[in-house]
Design an enzyme around this catalytic site. Structure first.
Site, PDB file in Angstrom:
ATOM      1  N   HIS A 128     -13.739  12.986  39.815  1.00 57.38           N
ATOM      2  CA  HIS A 128     -14.113  13.992  38.819  1.00 57.38           C
ATOM      3  C   HIS A 128     -14.715  13.316  37.581  1.00 57.38           C
ATOM      4  CE1 HIS A 128     -13.304  17.851  36.517  1.00 57.38           C
ATOM      5  NE2 HIS A 128     -13.405  16.985  35.519  1.00 57.38           N
ATOM      6  N   GLU A 129     -14.010  12.320  37.052  1.00 61.53           N
ATOM      7  CA  GLU A 129     -14.494  11.624  35.852  1.00 61.53           C
ATOM      8  C   GLU A 129     -15.709  10.756  36.158  1.00 61.53           C
ATOM      9  OE1 GLU A 129     -13.560  12.322  32.853  1.00 61.53           O
ATOM     10  OE2 GLU A 129     -12.132  13.746  33.679  1.00 61.53           O
ATOM     11  N   HIS A 151     -18.759  12.907  35.970  1.00 62.30           N
ATOM     12  CA  HIS A 151     -19.189  13.089  34.578  1.00 62.30           C
ATOM     13  C   HIS A 151     -20.002  11.879  34.115  1.00 62.30           C
ATOM     14  CE1 HIS A 151     -17.048  16.747  33.764  1.00 62.30           C
ATOM     15  NE2 HIS A 151     -15.843  16.216  33.829  1.00 62.30           N
TER      16      HIS A 151
END
Length: 224
Positions: A34-35, A38
């Site tokens: 997820h990170e 980003h």
């Protein structure tokens, strides 16, 4: 009677163990992805801050937030340590911030889809056994947690990704005013989660999204 109670207890232990394993999978695999999503999108949009700080990695210890991790195990939803983004370095700050914010939840939806796809494939072809049931349950639960994580992060509440998407359309003055109270808003959100207010909404939306991403696997493996 005793055999029935023993069966119920064993079933409860089984589900609890798979639940813990699935949440650990989310914490040590899905949150880092997820990170990373980003960071990759930010890097693509011109901001190399995350890369400079070593955040373009799937190493979970580079991303995990203690409170967010605890929330995953308690509520099934949570967050990691946010990837740093410098809007001044983005080519198109408003548009790019929305893309960066959306990248994280999108990665969880993709992982959820992959997990539910594997679940239906295993359910269709594996012979029934305790082991196959455990594996199928793991992928089903992992899909559910990932979709819940995506839905939770899309709430338009600071510091979640949904708030960043909202910030791309709100006037700066209003957005920065809201962000001044980010810490207090997050505490209020945790209280509401503990009381089960948001949990029921997130569960309902997540269940709907699971049904949506299940359509293709069902058609492929069962033709229904």
């Amino acid at each position: 009677m005793l055999s029935v109670l023993t069966y119920i207890r064993e079933g409860m232990y089984f589900e609890a163990i798979i639940s813990i394993i699935s949440k650990a999978f989310v914490v040590f695999c899905c949150l880092p992805i997820h990170e990373l999503a980003h960071g990759l999108v930010a890097n693509k949009c011109g901001d190399h801050t995350a890369k400079a700080q070593g955040r373009l990695t799937i190493n979970p210890f580079a991303h995990l937030d203690p409170i967010g991790t605890i929330m995953i195990f308690l509520f099934g939803i949570g967050y990691a340590r946010p990837v740093p983004v410098n809007p001044a370095k983005l080519k198109h700050p408003r548009r790019d911030m929305a893309f960066i914010a959306l990248a994280g939840p999108a990665s969880n939806f993709i992982i959820g889809f992959v997990c539910i796809f594997i679940y239906y494939a295993l359910f269709r072809f594996l012979p029934t056994s305790v082991t196959s049931n455990a594996v199928c349950y793991f992928f089903s639960f992992a899909a559910s947690v990932n979709v819940s994580l995506a839905v939770f992060n899309m709430l338009p509440i600071p510091p979640l990704d949904g708030a960043k998407v909202l910030g791309s359309v709100l006037p700066d003055k209003i957005y920065f005013k809201i962000m001044q109270y980010e810490r207090y808003i997050m505490i209020g959100l945790m209280v509401l989660l503990f009381l089960g207010v948001f949990s029921r909404i997130i569960s309902a939306v997540s269940g709907f999204m699971i049904n949506i991403i299940s359509i293709i696997p069902k058609l492929i493996f069962f033709g229904v």
